[in-house]
Scaffold this active site. Structure first.
Site, short mmCIF file in Angstrom:
data_model
loop_
_atom_site.label_atom_id
_atom_site.label_comp_id
_atom_site.label_asym_id
_atom_site.label_seq_id
_atom_site.Cartn_x
_atom_site.Cartn_y
_atom_site.Cartn_z
N ARG A 290 0.80 -1.22 0.00
CA ARG A 290 0.00 0.00 0.00
C ARG A 290 0.84 1.28 0.00
NH1 ARG A 290 -5.11 0.09 2.44
NH2 ARG A 290 -4.43 -1.70 3.66
N TYR A 331 -14.56 -2.28 3.98
CA TYR A 331 -13.86 -1.87 5.22
C TYR A 331 -14.32 -0.51 5.75
CZ TYR A 331 -10.40 -4.82 2.75
OH TYR A 331 -9.75 -5.79 2.02
N CYS A 358 -26.12 -2.07 -8.68
CA CYS A 358 -27.44 -2.29 -8.10
C CYS A 358 -27.27 -2.77 -6.67
CB CYS A 358 -28.20 -3.32 -8.91
SG CYS A 358 -28.36 -2.82 -10.61
N1 LLP Z 1 3.07 -9.17 3.03
C1 LLP Z 1 2.06 -10.00 3.28
C2 LLP Z 1 2.34 -11.38 3.64
C3 LLP Z 1 0.75 -9.54 3.19
O1 LLP Z 1 -0.26 -10.37 3.45
C4 LLP Z 1 0.50 -8.20 2.84
C5 LLP Z 1 -0.87 -7.70 2.71
C6 LLP Z 1 1.59 -7.37 2.55
C7 LLP Z 1 2.87 -7.89 2.67
C8 LLP Z 1 1.43 -5.94 2.13
O2 LLP Z 1 0.84 -5.16 3.12
P1 LLP Z 1 0.67 -3.57 2.91
O3 LLP Z 1 2.05 -2.96 2.95
O4 LLP Z 1 0.04 -3.35 1.60
O5 LLP Z 1 -0.17 -3.14 4.04
N2 LLP Z 1 -7.24 -5.48 0.96
C9 LLP Z 1 -6.88 -4.79 2.18
C10 LLP Z 1 -5.43 -5.01 2.54
C11 LLP Z 1 -5.06 -6.47 2.63
C12 LLP Z 1 -3.61 -6.68 2.93
C13 LLP Z 1 -3.24 -8.10 2.70
N3 LLP Z 1 -1.88 -8.42 2.92
C14 LLP Z 1 -7.20 -3.31 2.01
O6 LLP Z 1 -7.63 -2.92 0.96
O7 LLP Z 1 -7.05 -2.55 2.95
#
Ligand code: LLP
Length: 435
Positions: A290, A331, A358
């Site tokens: 992210r 969320y 919808c």
């Molecule tokens: N590494 C692993 C093992 C992960 O499961 C994740 C994210 C990351 C790295 C990266 O995390 P980040 O830096 O992006 O926070 N769909 C949700 C977020 C799900 C995150 C899943 N795993 C949302 O839209 O907020």
């Protein structure tokens, strides 16, 4: 609305990204449109690499935003890549991403996916369970390979974030819990597998985290466990992967730490804990998704119907919605927005931005202050680079938007807009079902 990266307001009062006005992009490529600011994406990669330094590793988490061109950007910036499925792996390989820099994640990798990873020669399998350990060991033996693995553990840390994106606590589908002894059992079993080379340990405590303390705590818990493992088995991790999770600014009041602050906190905690425990310092690996891709993305929509319910609410309908951004519905995620074609106009209205699905819950933003909108206005929603395109879908048979990469006045399509033909491509009508 916070301007970030190459965003600026031109003399005509229009929003520009990468030196191109939003209305030009919308006119040329249509809407909804995902716009990725190449310079900002690259800058975020660079900041991570510089902050963590050459002795450590930054692995871009492809689940945040992945397509062939994005793999190329991450590759050029010297990052490794986290893939979490055969589809993500396939995309990376198609992009020519060096397999030895790929970390293969997933809590239920299929035998086919594991074979795909073995054949490609991925740099690391991040093994999530004892089941996977045995499966990988068997398939590696059959293939005559000895893959390098990390064991994913659950350190039992609760990061303050939305329940659905929290992963470090014991009651999680991911990883082997330390507290129950399953993590130690996993290490012993991995060490006993002649087909596997256990290189290190992994954890990921959650996402959209603003507090640095859980990251420090994760480092301490993992290293204390590693010291116990060393005492029990003689093995000590060469690599400590602490996952991703750094939060980003979405709306006013969000105050995430900088990438450099995360690095200082994590590296400081690792250094100090290793000194206290009298153990060697492992290579530190982080997996941001992210915080690299999120701020670099903006979604452009065209305003259609504007519905004012007197004394109740002013709805502005856009030509996308939960199909291209499920995060508000899933969320309760919040976003800012602006009318990109007249961003300097006085905000005179409080509006609710609704999508075209919808579904009453298809609301992108509640109560955002905007100039009174009119059909044809271009609505820009920033911070949509992560977990928008990758979580997009075809509800109501809406085609997925195109994605363009913008830089210094140039825009290139990196994902084509889905066509109506694409929507029926996999449909089949069995012969003889109808006369
Ligand atoms: N590494 C692993 C093992 C992960 O499961 C994740 C994210 C990351 C790295 C990266 O995390 P980040 O830096 O992006 O926070 N769909 C949700 C977020 C799900 C995150 C899943 N795993 C949302 O839209 O907020």
């Amino acid at each position: 609305m916070l301007l970030r990266g190459t965003m600026q307001v031109n003399p005509a009062g229009e929003l520009e990204i990468g030196g191109i006005t939003a209305s030009t992009l919308a006119g040329k490529f249509g809407t909804p449109l995902y716009v990725i600011d190449e310079a900002l994406f690259r800058e975020n990669c660079r900041r991570y690499r510089e902050a963590f330094g050459p002795d450590n590793r930054v692995v871009y988490a492809g689940k945040a935003l992945l397509c062939t061109a994005v793999c190329r950007l991450a590759e050029e910036e010297g990052l490794c890549l986290d893939v979490a499925s055969g589809g993500e792996l396939y995309t990376a390989l198609k992009a020519g991403f060096p397999p030895e820099r790929i970390y293969f994640h997933g809590n239920n990798k299929s035998p086919e996916e594991i074979r795909q990873g073995l054949e490609a020669g991925v740099g690391r399998f991040v093994v999530d369970s004892l089941y996977e350990l045995d499966l990988l060991s068997r398939l590696a033996g059959e293939a005559g390979k000895r893959p390098v693995i990390l064991l994913r553990l659950t350190p039992g840390i609760e990061a303050h974030t939305h329940e659905y994106v929290r992963t470090g606590q014991i009651d999680s589908k991911f990883g082997l819990p330390i507290a129950t002894g399953q993590a130690l059992a996993g290490v012993r079993r991995a060490l006993a597998c002649p087909n596997l080379k256990l290189l290190g340990l992994h954890c990921h405590i959650g996402s959209q985290i603003f507090d640095l303390e859980p990251f420090r705590e994760a480092a301490r818990v993992m290293l204390s466990f590693a010291a116990e493992v060393q005492a029990a088995t003689g093995w000590f991790p060469e690599e400590l992967n602490l996952g991703g999770g750094l939060g980003i600014y979405y709306v006013s009041g969000d105050d995430p730490p900088a990438i450099e602050e995360l690095a200082a906190a994590v590296l400081g905690a690792v250094r100090q804990t290793c000194a206290e425990l009298g153990v060697p310092q492992p290579r530190v690996v982080v997996e941001p998704g992210r915080s690299i891709a999120g701020p670099a993305g903006t979604t452009l929509y065209t305003v259609g119907a504007v519905k004012e319910i007197p004394g109740v609410r002013l709805y502005v309908m856009v030509d996308g919605g939960m199909n291209d951004n499920i995060r508000p519905a899933l969320y309760q995620a919040r976003y800012e927005a602006a009318l990109a074609n007249r961003i300097t106009d006085e905000p005179t209205a409080t509006v609710t931005v609704a999508g075209k699905c919808c579904e009453s819950g298809d609301v992108l933003i509640q109560n955002v202050r905007l100039p009174y909108p009119a059909p044809g206005d271009i609505l820009a929603v920033p911070a949509t680079g992560a977990y928008n395109y990758t979580m997009s879908m075809n509800y109501n048979r809406l085609p997925r938007p195109a994605m363009v990469l913008v830089k210094e006045g140039r825009a290139e399509v990196i994902v084509s807009r889905e066509s109506l033909e694409d929507l029926v491509r996999n449909d089949r009508v069995p012969d003889g079902l109808w006369k």
